[in-house]
Design a protein around this motif. Structure first.
Motif, mmCIF file in Angstrom:
data_model
loop_
_atom_site.group_PDB
_atom_site.id
_atom_site.type_symbol
_atom_site.label_atom_id
_atom_site.label_comp_id
_atom_site.label_asym_id
_atom_site.label_seq_id
_atom_site.Cartn_x
_atom_site.Cartn_y
_atom_site.Cartn_z
ATOM 1 N N VAL A 102 -8.797 4.959 -3.888
ATOM 2 C CA VAL A 102 -9.219 4.199 -2.705
ATOM 3 C C VAL A 102 -9.627 2.748 -2.542
ATOM 4 C CG1 VAL A 102 -10.140 4.582 0.102
ATOM 5 C CG2 VAL A 102 -9.130 6.529 -1.243
ATOM 6 N N ASN A 103 -10.631 2.696 -3.469
ATOM 7 C CA ASN A 103 -11.437 1.435 -3.556
ATOM 8 C C ASN A 103 -10.367 0.485 -4.026
ATOM 9 O OD1 ASN A 103 -13.817 2.299 -2.525
ATOM 10 N ND2 ASN A 103 -14.517 2.819 -4.476
ATOM 11 N N LEU A 104 -9.490 0.706 -5.106
ATOM 12 C CA LEU A 104 -8.580 -0.109 -5.870
ATOM 13 C C LEU A 104 -7.627 -0.471 -4.912
ATOM 14 C CD1 LEU A 104 -8.148 1.586 -9.288
ATOM 15 C CD2 LEU A 104 -9.320 -0.518 -8.797
ATOM 16 N N MET A 105 -7.142 0.380 -3.996
ATOM 17 C CA MET A 105 -5.949 0.011 -2.887
ATOM 18 C C MET A 105 -6.741 -0.983 -1.900
ATOM 19 S SD MET A 105 -3.979 3.796 -2.361
ATOM 20 C CE MET A 105 -2.985 2.958 -1.301
ATOM 21 N N THR A 106 -7.885 -0.688 -1.768
ATOM 22 C CA THR A 106 -8.645 -1.847 -0.666
ATOM 23 C C THR A 106 -8.538 -3.127 -1.418
ATOM 24 O OG1 THR A 106 -9.965 0.096 0.079
ATOM 25 C CG2 THR A 106 -10.601 -2.112 0.688
ATOM 26 N N VAL A 107 -8.826 -3.212 -2.705
ATOM 27 C CA VAL A 107 -9.102 -4.322 -3.389
ATOM 28 C C VAL A 107 -7.907 -5.132 -3.355
ATOM 29 C CG1 VAL A 107 -9.480 -5.487 -5.555
ATOM 30 C CG2 VAL A 107 -11.041 -3.816 -4.750
ATOM 31 N N GLU A 110 0.718 -1.191 0.014
ATOM 32 C CA GLU A 110 0.057 0.003 -0.077
ATOM 33 C C GLU A 110 0.732 1.387 0.030
ATOM 34 O OE1 GLU A 110 -3.741 0.126 0.100
ATOM 35 O OE2 GLU A 110 -2.979 -1.894 -0.742
ATOM 36 N N ALA A 111 2.152 1.300 0.703
ATOM 37 C CA ALA A 111 2.815 2.450 0.707
ATOM 38 C C ALA A 111 3.398 2.714 -0.733
ATOM 39 C CB ALA A 111 3.993 2.139 1.719
ATOM 40 N N VAL A 112 3.692 1.503 -1.187
ATOM 41 C CA VAL A 112 4.403 1.607 -2.489
ATOM 42 C C VAL A 112 3.445 2.277 -3.629
ATOM 43 C CG1 VAL A 112 5.287 0.533 -4.648
ATOM 44 C CG2 VAL A 112 6.294 0.076 -2.310
ATOM 45 N N ILE A 113 1.892 1.714 -3.570
ATOM 46 C CA ILE A 113 1.124 2.254 -4.503
ATOM 47 C C ILE A 113 1.115 3.690 -4.120
ATOM 48 C CG2 ILE A 113 -1.317 2.161 -4.849
ATOM 49 C CD1 ILE A 113 -1.205 -0.795 -4.281
ATOM 50 N N ALA A 114 0.740 4.132 -2.963
ATOM 51 C CA ALA A 114 0.578 5.387 -2.401
ATOM 52 C C ALA A 114 1.813 6.379 -2.920
ATOM 53 C CB ALA A 114 0.476 5.643 -0.936
#
Length: 213
Positions: A187-192, A168-172
């Protein structure tokens, strides 16, 4: 678990990427979607069937490089909602003139109501996710403790949450550095992504656990 040379290089690269993302956020913040920023909106009733592409072209001519979002309002496709960073009196007048010319209507500047929409803070955007995430974490931890009681649960949980947090940190960081607009969809994609990683990790651990039994 010891990491091989290649894995260490990859991990170092990811850590440097996260650090770069932190620096960008500290200096510039995240780039947020127009609908989350303070912006101006207007609902325009044309009274005739609207071609959204045509309205988008008109808005591009009027607002130039300003970010805009155009949506139809109702089922009859005769009304449009226009969201834009800001609008001047000159732009408002030009927009009305071009719409009148295109659709042969008699819209007036005085009849066009523009209202300001306040910005949405990112923490307000993720707030609805907090309670479900906390409950999910409690349930997952309880399941892992019971299901894999013969394994080192602390190590198991540390690895699981470490992987998810790192991803998640890398994606952010990628989002921050590349200036991708943050939106509810992001936000939804990161949750998925987090859910997929969780399922994959538990499935993998299940196989390893069965082999040890």
């Amino acid at each position: 678990m010891k990491l091989s040379g290649s894995k260490k290089i990859v991990l170092l690269g990811l850590i440097l990427l996260i650090i770069a993302g932190i620096v960008v956020v500290a200096l510039k913040g995240f780039n947020v979607d127009l609908m989350l920023e303070q912006h101006e909106e207007m609902n325009i009733v044309i009274g005739k069937e609207i071609n959204v592409k045509e309205v988008k072209n008109i808005c591009k001519e009027v607002f130039k490089n300003k970010q805009t979002i155009i949506r139809t309002v109702d089922l009859f496709n005769d009304s449009v909602n226009i969201s834009v960073e800001s609008i001047t009196d000159e732009e408002k007048s030009e927009l009305v003139n071009k719409l009148n010319e295109k659709y042969e209507t008699e819209l007036s500047v005085e009849g066009l109501t523009v209202y300001t929409v306040s910005n949405v803070r990112i923490r307000d955007l993720i707030r609805p996710y907090i309670s479900p995430v906390v409950i999910s974490v409690i349930v997952i931890v309880a399941y892992l403790i019971i299901r894999f009681r013969k394994m080192s649960v602390v190590k198991l949980l540390g690895k699981l949450f470490g992987i998810i947090i790192l991803t998640e940190a890398v994606i952010a960081s990628v989002i921050a550095i590349s200036r991708i607009p943050v939106s509810a969809t992001i936000v939804n994609l990161m949750t998925v992504v987090a859910v997929i990683e969780l399922i994959f990790y538990i499935s993998k651990t299940e196989k390893e656990y069965k082999n040890q039994e």
